[in-house]
Design a protein around this motif. Structure first.
Motif, PDB file in Angstrom:
ATOM      1  N   MET A   1      -2.151   5.649  -6.371  1.00  0.00           N
ATOM      2  CA  MET A   1      -2.171   5.129  -4.998  1.00  0.00           C
ATOM      3  C   MET A   1      -2.389   6.301  -4.043  1.00  0.00           C
ATOM      4  SD  MET A   1       0.749   2.774  -3.211  1.00  0.00           S
ATOM      5  CE  MET A   1       0.683   2.304  -1.478  1.00  0.00           C
TER       6      MET A   1
ATOM      7  N   THR B   1      -4.738   1.624  -6.808  1.00  0.00           N
ATOM      8  CA  THR B   1      -3.988   0.869  -5.796  1.00  0.00           C
ATOM      9  C   THR B   1      -4.318   1.390  -4.407  1.00  0.00           C
ATOM     10  OG1 THR B   1      -2.206   0.570  -7.413  1.00  0.00           O
ATOM     11  CG2 THR B   1      -1.675   0.139  -5.108  1.00  0.00           C
ATOM     12  N   ASN B   2      -4.631   0.482  -3.517  1.00  0.00           N
ATOM     13  CA  ASN B   2      -5.012   0.822  -2.152  1.00  0.00           C
ATOM     14  C   ASN B   2      -3.819   1.404  -1.386  1.00  0.00           C
ATOM     15  OD1 ASN B   2      -5.791   0.738   0.584  1.00  0.00           O
ATOM     16  ND2 ASN B   2      -7.049  -1.083   0.266  1.00  0.00           N
TER      17      ASN B   2
ATOM     18  N   TYR C   1      -1.953  -0.802   1.207  1.00  0.00           N
ATOM     19  CA  TYR C   1      -1.237  -2.012   0.814  1.00  0.00           C
ATOM     20  C   TYR C   1       0.174  -2.037   1.407  1.00  0.00           C
ATOM     21  CZ  TYR C   1      -4.482  -3.979  -2.657  1.00  0.00           C
ATOM     22  OH  TYR C   1      -5.542  -4.573  -3.270  1.00  0.00           O
TER      23      TYR C   1
ATOM     24  N   GLU D   1       1.993  -6.609  -1.441  1.00  0.00           N
ATOM     25  CA  GLU D   1       0.791  -6.416  -2.259  1.00  0.00           C
ATOM     26  C   GLU D   1       1.036  -5.403  -3.379  1.00  0.00           C
ATOM     27  OE1 GLU D   1      -2.733  -7.043   1.035  1.00  0.00           O
ATOM     28  OE2 GLU D   1      -1.350  -5.362   1.287  1.00  0.00           O
ATOM     29  N   ILE D   2       1.783  -4.357  -3.052  1.00  0.00           N
ATOM     30  CA  ILE D   2       2.113  -3.346  -4.067  1.00  0.00           C
ATOM     31  C   ILE D   2       2.945  -3.971  -5.179  1.00  0.00           C
ATOM     32  CG2 ILE D   2       3.355  -1.186  -4.517  1.00  0.00           C
ATOM     33  CD1 ILE D   2       2.788  -0.443  -1.556  1.00  0.00           C
TER      34      ILE D   2
ATOM     35  N   GLN E   1       0.804  -6.246  -7.501  1.00  0.00           N
ATOM     36  CA  GLN E   1      -0.139  -5.532  -8.362  1.00  0.00           C
ATOM     37  C   GLN E   1       0.574  -4.746  -9.459  1.00  0.00           C
ATOM     38  OE1 GLN E   1      -3.632  -3.953  -6.455  1.00  0.00           O
ATOM     39  NE2 GLN E   1      -3.481  -2.055  -7.608  1.00  0.00           N
TER      40      GLN E   1
ATOM     41  N   TYR F   1      -8.018  -4.497  -9.373  1.00  0.00           N
ATOM     42  CA  TYR F   1      -7.684  -5.773  -8.747  1.00  0.00           C
ATOM     43  C   TYR F   1      -8.742  -6.177  -7.722  1.00  0.00           C
ATOM     44  CZ  TYR F   1      -3.367  -6.270 -11.223  1.00  0.00           C
ATOM     45  OH  TYR F   1      -2.457  -6.456 -12.247  1.00  0.00           O
TER      46      TYR F   1
ATOM     47  N   THR G   1     -11.937  -4.571   5.180  1.00  0.00           N
ATOM     48  CA  THR G   1     -11.250  -3.818   4.140  1.00  0.00           C
ATOM     49  C   THR G   1     -11.505  -2.342   4.399  1.00  0.00           C
ATOM     50  OG1 THR G   1     -13.159  -3.732   2.644  1.00  0.00           O
ATOM     51  CG2 THR G   1     -11.735  -5.663   2.489  1.00  0.00           C
TER      52      THR G   1
END
Length: 564
Positions: free
Chosen positions: A79, A103-104, A107, A111-112, A115, A212, A538
């Motif tokens: 992340m 992982t963004n 987030y 959301e974290i 995922q 994802y 996004t």
């Protein structure tokens, strides 16, 4: 599909098929480091790292994972923004036999949590400023290890000393309490062995990445991409760029690596041909223009919004963009007006491609130096088949008809993580049903109309948002435009346009409506126009059309409450 008309437009230098190596994806780095040990692989805000130095750090990370008990097939989340630590963790995890979960960093905890718990992640590598957010997200499902780094860890002097001061001023600093479960990335690397390490894998079967999807209609699904999926797609993209000079290309890395487009066409591809990556943690227009002007990158993959920002920058003429030779646009439709203007400003080639997370992601691309067609996403890359089918029956449609695009090739995913029903619905006899509406012309060039779910049906007519958006982009005062269907009690749906005007420009709803009426059938002309300062996007720059539709639905609910 015995008839593949697109092969007639393949450059002579590009093979129709290729024998992809059955190996660990990280072998790209091992091989490039062996051939070009002293070449610069990373430039991070002025700090340069060589291939040999990067590989040593990657080995150290892989050995550290094994020492912590991470075994083949276990999931490790990364992340981070674009920075050396993310690249070290990515290739180190692969060499240790682990599965990367990108992982963004933007987030939120919800959301974290989804995922990381869905993927069964044991460990995360993240920034010090994000640790509290991760901890909050994982309160019910604590991780075994959190590896913490800071942006300053790989910045050059004196930026490494100044950054913590700036972070504190910006409210981005965080005090981290280290323990046997919360470890320093920098110390972990320093205390580990740089002995070569590579856990044996089967590239065809073993997963390298769980990526994802956007999850704009509910929780995101994890796409299982094998080592071979990513290896083949990296090489497919490279075969297309046949004029690439091994060991000499320089990539502007503004696309985030946590998006599969950036991962394949930037990180993996640059490493495969021993190129240099100029890392930018985020897309900031002034920094991007300055970087191109000063560092002279040759390749700049991006999203349409990045090129839109450049061509509309008030002082773009002050910057030398002539080093840019190739730009590949993905993640969203590329308006023709943007393509033409960017090419005239830079002198480079800007081509549109097509792909999706489930295909690693590239399946189609326009020719760079040979024949291409405006508005087309191009032709299938080597070893890739594509056809247009009836979305319900799967039956192939006659040439020129609009239907669902399906693709097949070595880059197509293994399936969705822990979702056999979704996998069965999307993968049928090896064909990936993309959910995108498209048509193919007689030369084998493909044209994407829109997502099936974004199709607007007004008064019985099918309206494709992209077609309307292309017209709006032609208006001299429009910088950005997106079209969506809103509820209409009479027609079922009506077309609504969301408009961002160029700075200093003004126009009216009547003017835009008149402009569209001259260029579109009357039923396609937007009935409603909303002028905005920005559009929801996004981090990659893809406009969130679904969010706009959800906002409209909320307005209807609120109005209903008022009426009651």
């Amino acid at each position: 599909m015995p008839n593949k008309p697109w092969l007639n437009d393949y450059p002579h230098e590009v093979p129709h098929t290729y024998d992809y190596p059955n190996q660990n994806l990280a072998k790209f780095l091992v091989d490039s480091a062996a051939a070009y040990p002293d070449h610069t692989v990373l430039d991070f805000m002025g700090k340069e790292i060589s291939y040999s130095s990067l590989l040593k750090s990657v080995y150290r990370f892989a050995n550290a994972l094994l020492r912590l008990g991470i075994r083949k097939g276990e999931r490790v989340a990364i992340m981070l923004p674009n920075c050396p630590q993310g690249i070290i963790a990515y290739y180190g995890t692969l060499l240790a036999g682990g599965v990367v979960v990108m992982t963004n960093p933007l987030y939120v905890p919800r959301e974290i949590e989804h995922q990381l718990t869905d993927a069964g992640v044991r460990m995360i590598i993240t920034m010090d400023a994000l640790v509290n957010r991760v901890n909050k997200a994982m309160e019910k499902h604590p991780l075994e290890y959190t590896i913490v780094t800071g942006m300053q860890d790989y910045l050059p002097f004196p930026k490494n000393l100044l950054y913590p001061i700036k972070a504190k001023k910006d409210g981005m600093s965080a005090k981290v309490i280290y323990s046997h479960k919360v470890l320093s990335f920098k110390k972990m690397i320093a205390q580990s062995s740089e002995e070569p390490c590579e856990v044996k894998i089967n590239a065809l079967e073993d997963i390298a990445l769980i990526q994802y999807t956007g999850g704009t209609t509910g929780f995101a699904k994890g796409v299982m991409l094998t080592h071979m999926n990513l290896i083949s797609n990296t090489i497919q993209a490279q075969l297309w760029f046949y004029k690439a000079k091994i060991g000499e290309e320089s990539y502007l890395a503004a696309l985030p690596f946590f998006h599969v487009f950036g991962l394949t066409v930037l990180l993996n591809q640059a490493i495969y041909i021993a190129g240099k990556l100029i890392l930018l943690p985020r897309f900031e227009i002034n920094q991007v223009l300055k970087t191109i002007d000063e560092q002279k990158p040759t390749i700049f993959p991006g999203a349409p919004t990045m090129y839109i920002a450049i061509i509309n920058h008030a002082e773009v003429q002050k910057y030398d963009l002539s080093s840019i030779e190739i730009c590949v646009s993905g993640a969203a439709p590329l308006p023709i007006e943007v393509q033409e203007k960017f090419e005239s400003i830079s002198g480079g080639k800007l081509i549109e491609g097509y792909g999706l997370t489930e295909a690693s992601p590239v399946t189609h691309v326009n020719n760079i130096w040979e024949k291409r067609k405006s508005g087309s996403v191009g032709i299938p890359v080597p070893d890739t088949e594509a056809r247009i089918v009836n979305a319900l029956t799967g039956e192939e449609l006659p040439l020129g008809e609009i239907g669902e695009l399906v693709v097949r090739g070595p880059q197509v995913m293994k399936g969705y993580w822990n979702r056999p029903e979704d996998t069965a619905a999307s993968l049928r006899d090896g064909w990936l049903f993309t959910g995108d509406l498209a048509r193919m012309d007689e030369d084998g060039f493909f044209f994407i109309l829109d997502r099936r779910k974004d199709l607007i049906i007004a008064g019985g007519y099918n309206i494709y948002p992209r077609e309307v958006e292309e017209v709006l982009f032609e208006h001299p005062n429009v910088e950005e435009a997106v079209v969506a269907g809103i509820v209409d009690p009479y027609r079922g749906e009506s077309v609504k346009a969301y408009i961002v005007l160029k700075k200093g420009c003004t126009t009216t709803e009547a003017d835009l409506k008149s402009f569209c009426k001259e260029r579109l059938a009357v039923y396609k002309v937007p009935k409603v126009y909303e002028f905005r300062e920005t559009l929801p996007k996004t981090l990659v720059g893809k406009v969130l059309r679904r969010k706009l539709i959800d906002e409209e639905a909320e307005k209807l609910v609120d109005q209903a409450k008022v009426d009651i």
